[in-house]
Design a protein around this motif. Structure first.
Motif, short mmCIF file in Angstrom:
data_model
loop_
_atom_site.label_atom_id
_atom_site.label_comp_id
_atom_site.label_asym_id
_atom_site.label_seq_id
_atom_site.Cartn_x
_atom_site.Cartn_y
_atom_site.Cartn_z
N TYR A 67 0.77 -0.89 0.15
CA TYR A 67 -0.08 -0.42 -0.18
C TYR A 67 1.02 1.36 0.12
N PHE A 78 0.56 5.17 0.51
CA PHE A 78 0.10 6.27 1.35
C PHE A 78 0.69 8.00 0.58
N ARG A 110 -4.98 6.95 0.06
CA ARG A 110 -4.26 6.06 -0.06
C ARG A 110 -4.26 5.36 -1.67
N ARG A 129 3.67 0.81 2.86
CA ARG A 129 3.03 -0.32 3.61
C ARG A 129 3.02 -2.04 3.46
N ALA A 162 1.68 -5.40 2.15
CA ALA A 162 0.57 -5.97 2.53
C ALA A 162 0.38 -6.78 3.23
N GLY A 163 1.07 -7.81 3.76
CA GLY A 163 1.32 -9.31 4.51
C GLY A 163 1.72 -8.78 5.71
N TRP A 164 1.53 -9.80 6.48
CA TRP A 164 1.19 -9.25 7.96
C TRP A 164 2.70 -9.65 8.40
N GLN A 165 3.08 -8.25 8.87
CA GLN A 165 4.57 -7.75 9.35
C GLN A 165 4.49 -7.05 10.63
N GLY A 166 2.80 -6.47 10.85
CA GLY A 166 2.79 -5.32 11.60
C GLY A 166 2.40 -4.44 11.17
N GLY A 167 2.62 -4.31 9.88
CA GLY A 167 2.08 -3.28 9.19
C GLY A 167 2.51 -1.74 9.48
N LYS A 168 4.08 -2.03 9.99
CA LYS A 168 4.69 -0.62 9.96
C LYS A 168 4.47 0.70 8.28
N LEU A 169 4.91 1.58 9.07
CA LEU A 169 4.88 3.19 7.47
C LEU A 169 5.98 3.13 7.53
N PHE A 198 8.27 6.09 5.73
CA PHE A 198 8.12 7.14 5.51
C PHE A 198 9.55 7.55 4.66
#
Lengths: 113, 116
Positions: B33, B35, B50, B95, B97-104, B106
């Protein structure tokens, strides 16, 4: 519209002191984050928290840092012994589901003197 | 590791004109993703728009639209009919898309000024 609330908005502390930054995420959100922004620089990830444990942390998040969700509503960031370089804006963010957008709090400006 | 680069530290636009802010990123992932966040002087982080990488159609939110070029790993933000209230720092973020905590992750930010 639901908000992420951070307190205090500004905190001044002496070097070597412990500080606790507080956040109240949106109630039905499941994922919680702390980010840091040193003045004039980019926003940096510190830690993510899910299911009452840390899911990921950055190199910045060393042993001086800890996070807690003590009562199911608050989400806190503790810095045990602050350094001058910890002076920054600290943002809390939360997210409902894995694929949903983030909501950021308005930040806590930490000044270490 | 993924990186996000914003090569324009500052941009300026005349009120009512159009401006484009650039962002490039580097990743080996195929699903992610992107943003754009706005940070006014209050320093609040406000989501502008987004884009999901699997969608070919460029996202649009009122006066804000993106030009997403997946092959080129480019994600620019176009602001049409610029208003004084658009003046702010703009951050591009990535970010997984997989499950890794979802940190951004920048970029460095672009300071946009709007001239009346």
């Amino acid at each position: 519209e639901p908000e992420v609330t951070q307190t205090p908005s500004h905190q001044v502390t002496q070097m070597g002191q412990e500080v606790i930054l507080r956040c109240v995420p949106i109630s039905n959100h499941l994922y919680f984050y702390w980010y840091r922004q040193i003045l004039g620089q980019k926003v940096e990830f510190l830690v993510s928290f899910y299911n009452n444990e840390i899911s990921e942390k950055s190199e910045i998040f060393d042993d001086q840092f800890s996070v807690e969700r003590p009562d199911g509503s608050n989400f806190t960031l503790k810095i045990r012994s602050t350094k001058l370089e910890d002076s920054a804006m600290y943002f809390c963010a939360s997210r409902e589901q894995l694929y949903y957008g983030y909501t950021f709090g308005s930040g806590t400006r930490l000044t270490v003197v | 590791a993924q990186t996000v680069t914003q090569s324009q530290p500052e941009m300026s636009v005349q009120e009512a004109e159009t401006v484009t802010l650039s962002c490039t990123y580097d990743t080996s992932e195929s699903d992610y993703y992107l943003f754009w966040y706005k940070q006014p002087p209050s320093r609040q982080m406000i989501l502008v728009i987004r884009q999901e990488a699997y969608k070919q159609q460029n996202a649009t939110e009122n006066r804000f639209s993106v030009n997403f070029q997946k092959a080129a790993k480019s994600f620019s933000l176009k602001i049409s009919d610029s208003q004084l209230g658009d003046a702010a720092m703009y951050f591009c973020a990535y970010r997984s898309a997989g499950w890794q905590g979802g940190k951004l992750i920048f970029g460095q930010g672009t300071e946009l000024s709007v001239k009346p």
